[in-house]
Design a protein around this motif. Structure first.
Motif, mmCIF file in Angstrom:
data_model
loop_
_atom_site.group_PDB
_atom_site.id
_atom_site.type_symbol
_atom_site.label_atom_id
_atom_site.label_comp_id
_atom_site.label_asym_id
_atom_site.label_seq_id
_atom_site.Cartn_x
_atom_site.Cartn_y
_atom_site.Cartn_z
ATOM 1 N N THR A 1 -1.985 -3.643 24.162
ATOM 2 C CA THR A 1 -1.395 -3.468 22.846
ATOM 3 C C THR A 1 -1.301 -1.977 22.549
ATOM 4 N N GLY A 2 -0.143 -1.545 22.085
ATOM 5 C CA GLY A 2 0.063 -0.145 21.750
ATOM 6 C C GLY A 2 1.501 0.089 21.370
ATOM 7 N N GLU A 3 1.727 1.077 20.526
ATOM 8 C CA GLU A 3 3.082 1.380 20.072
ATOM 9 C C GLU A 3 3.638 2.576 20.842
ATOM 10 N N VAL A 4 4.766 2.368 21.493
ATOM 11 C CA VAL A 4 5.400 3.412 22.289
ATOM 12 C C VAL A 4 6.184 4.345 21.377
ATOM 13 N N CYS A 5 6.071 5.646 21.614
ATOM 14 C CA CYS A 5 6.842 6.609 20.834
ATOM 15 C C CYS A 5 7.867 7.356 21.672
ATOM 16 N N ARG A 6 7.709 7.356 23.001
ATOM 17 C CA ARG A 6 8.698 8.052 23.822
ATOM 18 C C ARG A 6 8.518 7.644 25.281
ATOM 19 N N THR A 7 9.559 7.862 26.074
ATOM 20 C CA THR A 7 9.452 7.791 27.529
ATOM 21 C C THR A 7 10.035 9.070 28.084
ATOM 22 N N SER A 8 9.480 9.556 29.168
ATOM 23 C CA SER A 8 9.980 10.794 29.758
ATOM 24 C C SER A 8 9.783 10.769 31.263
ATOM 25 N N LYS A 9 10.601 11.524 31.954
ATOM 26 C CA LYS A 9 10.493 11.638 33.403
ATOM 27 C C LYS A 9 9.361 12.588 33.744
ATOM 28 N N SER A 10 8.638 12.248 34.785
ATOM 29 C CA SER A 10 7.533 13.099 35.214
ATOM 30 C C SER A 10 7.432 13.035 36.732
ATOM 31 N N GLY A 11 7.899 14.080 37.395
ATOM 32 C CA GLY A 11 7.851 14.098 38.844
ATOM 33 C C GLY A 11 8.642 12.960 39.437
ATOM 34 N N ASP A 12 7.955 12.103 40.192
ATOM 35 C CA ASP A 12 8.639 10.975 40.824
ATOM 36 C C ASP A 12 8.457 9.685 40.046
ATOM 37 N N GLY A 13 8.084 9.775 38.769
ATOM 38 C CA GLY A 13 7.900 8.577 37.964
ATOM 39 C C GLY A 13 8.262 8.804 36.518
ATOM 40 N N VAL A 14 7.707 7.975 35.639
ATOM 41 C CA VAL A 14 7.956 8.092 34.202
ATOM 42 C C VAL A 14 6.619 8.087 33.467
ATOM 43 N N VAL A 15 6.644 8.679 32.284
ATOM 44 C CA VAL A 15 5.487 8.674 31.399
ATOM 45 C C VAL A 15 5.874 7.930 30.136
ATOM 46 N N VAL A 16 5.029 7.020 29.706
ATOM 47 C CA VAL A 16 5.233 6.283 28.462
ATOM 48 C C VAL A 16 4.198 6.781 27.458
ATOM 49 N N GLY A 17 4.683 7.480 26.427
ATOM 50 C CA GLY A 17 3.787 8.022 25.417
ATOM 51 C C GLY A 17 3.508 7.016 24.322
ATOM 52 N N LEU A 18 2.241 6.981 23.867
ATOM 53 C CA LEU A 18 1.814 6.057 22.830
ATOM 54 C C LEU A 18 1.464 6.822 21.558
ATOM 55 N N ARG A 19 1.614 6.162 20.421
ATOM 56 C CA ARG A 19 1.223 6.780 19.154
ATOM 57 C C ARG A 19 -0.283 7.016 19.099
ATOM 58 N N ALA A 20 -1.036 6.159 19.750
ATOM 59 C CA ALA A 20 -2.483 6.318 19.812
ATOM 60 C C ALA A 20 -2.936 5.997 21.231
ATOM 61 N N GLY A 21 -3.703 6.887 21.828
ATOM 62 C CA GLY A 21 -4.190 6.650 23.169
ATOM 63 C C GLY A 21 -3.494 7.511 24.204
ATOM 64 N N GLU A 22 -4.039 7.474 25.398
ATOM 65 C CA GLU A 22 -3.502 8.255 26.499
ATOM 66 C C GLU A 22 -2.178 7.674 26.991
ATOM 67 N N PRO A 23 -1.253 8.541 27.430
ATOM 68 C CA PRO A 23 0.021 8.036 27.957
ATOM 69 C C PRO A 23 -0.186 7.244 29.247
ATOM 70 N N LEU A 24 0.783 6.382 29.547
ATOM 71 C CA LEU A 24 0.753 5.570 30.762
ATOM 72 C C LEU A 24 1.773 6.103 31.764
ATOM 73 N N HIS A 25 1.461 5.958 33.042
ATOM 74 C CA HIS A 25 2.330 6.443 34.111
ATOM 75 C C HIS A 25 2.732 5.276 35.009
ATOM 76 N N ALA A 26 3.970 5.301 35.482
ATOM 77 C CA ALA A 26 4.451 4.282 36.413
ATOM 78 C C ALA A 26 5.697 4.812 37.105
ATOM 79 N N ASP A 27 6.188 4.037 38.060
ATOM 80 C CA ASP A 27 7.443 4.391 38.712
ATOM 81 C C ASP A 27 8.637 4.208 37.786
ATOM 82 N N ALA A 28 8.563 3.183 36.921
ATOM 83 C CA ALA A 28 9.708 2.859 36.054
ATOM 84 C C ALA A 28 9.203 2.163 34.804
ATOM 85 N N VAL A 29 10.067 2.107 33.807
ATOM 86 C CA VAL A 29 9.742 1.434 32.560
ATOM 87 C C VAL A 29 10.923 0.572 32.147
ATOM 88 N N VAL A 30 10.634 -0.596 31.576
ATOM 89 C CA VAL A 30 11.647 -1.485 31.013
ATOM 90 C C VAL A 30 11.427 -1.550 29.508
#
Length: 430
Positions: free
Chosen positions: A228-257
Motif C-alpha cells: 500500500t502506498g501512493e505513487v507521486c512520480r515515475t522516472s528512468k534510472s539507469g537500466d530501470g525505473v524508479v517509482v516515487g512514493l509520497r511516504a516511504g522509500e522509492p521502489l526500483h524495477a525494470d518497468a512499471v505499469v
C-alpha cells in the motif's frame, strides 16, 4: 525488487500501480512469463470501480460510449438533473475540454472505429476469465443470458439493430425476443410495464469484489508482493525505473505499469493526448421477493441489475465529477425512481451497500493500453467495461512488456495515439 535485466531486454521485475481488475490481471499474466511483480495501490485491493460495478462479463453489450445517441442524451441531460447521464453545471475547464473532445468523437465513423478496435477485447473476455479460474483464481464465474427489458417492442427492435453492428465487427451475438408468459418466466421481476425482452445469451457474471480479491490472493500466492502506498512520480534510472512514493522509500524495477483507473492523468501528465475523465457510477444492494436467474438491463433508464448475495445489485448513472467527491444520495434516488416502475418484487427502501466509484472514460471510446515511455506502460480507460476487459488487457499488455513488441491488436489503444513520437520525458510527475 532486484534482478533488473536492462531496458532493452525482457524485464524480470515490474511494479504494477493499481490493485483493481486491470492491474491485477496484468500482474498475473506477467507472472506467467516468469516476471517478478510488486503490486502497489494507495488504498488496497478493489478499492475503486472493481468492487461496486454490476459484475458483467458481457462481450455482446460492451458497446463504446461515444455513440451519436449518447451525444443526444447528453444534451437532454443538461436540463434534467435526474437523467442517467449527469453533467454538473459548474466551472470546470478540464471537464469542458473532455466533453468537447468526447462530443467530437460521437460520430458514427468514430464509434464504428472503436467497435472494431474493442472487438479483440470482447473476443478474449470470456476466455481470459476461464484461464484465470482454471489456474487458481478461486471465485465463481456464472454462465448466463442478459435480459434486456423494454417498455415497447419498437425500442427492442432498435436495440437488435445496435447488436447487429457488433456482429458486423466479427463478434458473435445470439439474441431472441421474449414476450408474454415466456418473458415473465425468464424475468420474474419484470413489471407489467415491460412488454418485450431481448434475451442475449452466452454471457457471464461475477461478484466483482470477490473475484478481484481472489485474483489478488492468487497473484500473491504466486510470489508477488502486495503493498500500500501512493505513487507521486515515475522516472528512468539507469537500466530501470524508479517509482516515487509520497511516504516511504522509492521502489526500483525494470518497468512499471500504471493501472490507476480514473486517476491515470495524475501520473501520465501531458504525454497522453487522449482525454480521460472519471465517469462515476453508483450501485446498491436490495432484497427481492423472487430469485433472479440472471442479470437484467434496463437500457431506457441505463440501469443494470445483477443477482448478488441473495438479493439484487442495482447499478447506474454516468456522473462526470472528480473521482474523490463524496456519494450524492440524489443519484441513488434517481436510479430508484427510474427502475422501480419496471421491476416488481424489489424492496427498494431496504437498500444497503450504497457505493460510488469512478470509471475511467476516454474521449474516443477506446482504452489506453501500451508503452508510454521507456519502461513505463499504461493500462486503463475502459469506461464501464474494465471488469469485462481487464483480464484480456492484462494478457495483451504482458505480452508487449515481455517481448518488447506491440501486438497488432493493441495498436489502436496506443496511449500515444494522436501525436508524433518525440523525445521521451525522464519523469512523469503527479
Amino acid at each position: 525488487m532486484s534482478g533488473r535485466s536492462g531496458m532493452d531486454a525482457s524485464p524480470r521485475s515490474v511494479i504494477v500501480v493499481g490493485a483493481g481488475i486491470v492491474g491485477l490481471s496484468t500482474a498475473w499474466f506477467l507472472q506467467e512469463h516468469g516476471v517478478e511483480v510488486t503490486v502497489l495501490d494507495r488504498a488496497g485491493v478493489a478499492a475503486g470501480a472493481s468492487w461496486g460495478n454490476a459484475g458483467w462479463v458481457s462481450p455482446a453489450l460492451t458497446a463504446p460510449l461515444n455513440s451519436p445517441s449518447m451525444l443526444r442524451e447528453g444534451v437532454r441531460a443538461l436540463a434534467n438533473p435526474a437523467a442517467p447521464l449527469h453533467i454538473p453545471l459548474r466551472a470546470d475547464a478540464r471537464l469542458a475540454q473532455f466533453l468537447l473532445r468526447f462530443a467530437a468523437n460521437c460520430r458514427s465513423t468514430a464509434w464504428q472505429r472503436a467497435v472494431r478496435a474493442n472487438a479483440v477485447l470482447n473476443d478474449e473476455a470470456i476466455e481470459t476469465f476461464d484461464v484465470l479460474v482454471t489456474n487458481g483464481v478461486d471465485a465463481p464465474v456464472t454462465d448466463t443470458s442478459v435480459a434486456v427489458a423494454f417498455r415497447d417492442s419498437a425500442h427492442a427492435h432498435g436495440f437488435l439493430t445496435e447488436l447487429s453492428h457488433l456482429s458486423a465487427s466479427g463478434q458473435h451475438v445470439h439474441a431472441e425476443i421474449l414476450t408474454g408468459t415466456t418473458l415473465h418466466e425468464q424475468v420474474p421481476l419484470a413489471s407489467p410495464r415491460v412488454t418485450t425482452v431481448v434475451d442475449v445469451s452466452g454471457q457471464r457474471f461475477v461478484d466483482p469484489g470477490r473475484f478481484t480479491h481472489a485474483l489478488a490472493t492468487a497473484v500473491t500466492e504466486r510470489g508477488a508482493a502486495l503493498r500500500t502506498g501512493e505513487v507521486c512520480r515515475t522516472s528512468k534510472s539507469g537500466d530501470g525505473v524508479v517509482v516515487g512514493l509520497r511516504a516511504g522509500e522509492p521502489l526500483h524495477a525494470d518497468a512499471v505499469v500504471l493501472a490507476t483507473g480514473a486517476w491515470l492523468p495524475a501520473l501520465t501528465g501531458r504525454r497522453v493526448r487522449v482525454r480521460l475523465q472519471a465517469g462515476r457510477g453508483y450501485s446498491f444492494t436490495v432484497p427481492v421477493d423472487r430469485p433472479l436467474p440472471g442479470p437484467i438491463y434496463l437500457p431506457e433508464v441505463r440501469v443494470a441489475c445483477t443477482p448478488y448475495r441473495g438479493g439484487l445489485r442495482v447499478a447506474g448513472t454516468m456522473e462526470f465529477r472528480h473521482p474523490a467527491e463524496p456519494l450524492d444520495s440524489r443519484r441513488i434516488e434517481a436510479i430508484v425512481a427510474s427502475a422501480a416502475p419496471l421491476l416488481d418484487g424489489v424492496r427498494w427502501s431496504d437498500r444497503t451497500d450504497l457505493w460510488v466509484g469512478p470509471r475511467p472514460v476516454t474521449d474516443d471510446g477506446m482504452p489506453l493500453i501500451g508503452r508510454l515511455a521507456a519502461g513505463v506502460y499504461v493500462a486503463g480507460g475502459h469506461g464501464m467495461w474494465g471488469l469485462a476487459h481487464g483480464p484480456a488487457t492484462g494478457r495483451l499488455l504482458a505480452e508487449q512488456i515481455v517481448t518488447g513488441k506491440q501486438p497488432e491488436a493493441v495498436r489502436p489503444f496506443d496511449p500515444l495515439r494522436g501525436r508524433a513520437t518525440g523525445s521521451e520525458p525522464l519523469t512523469l510527475p503527479l
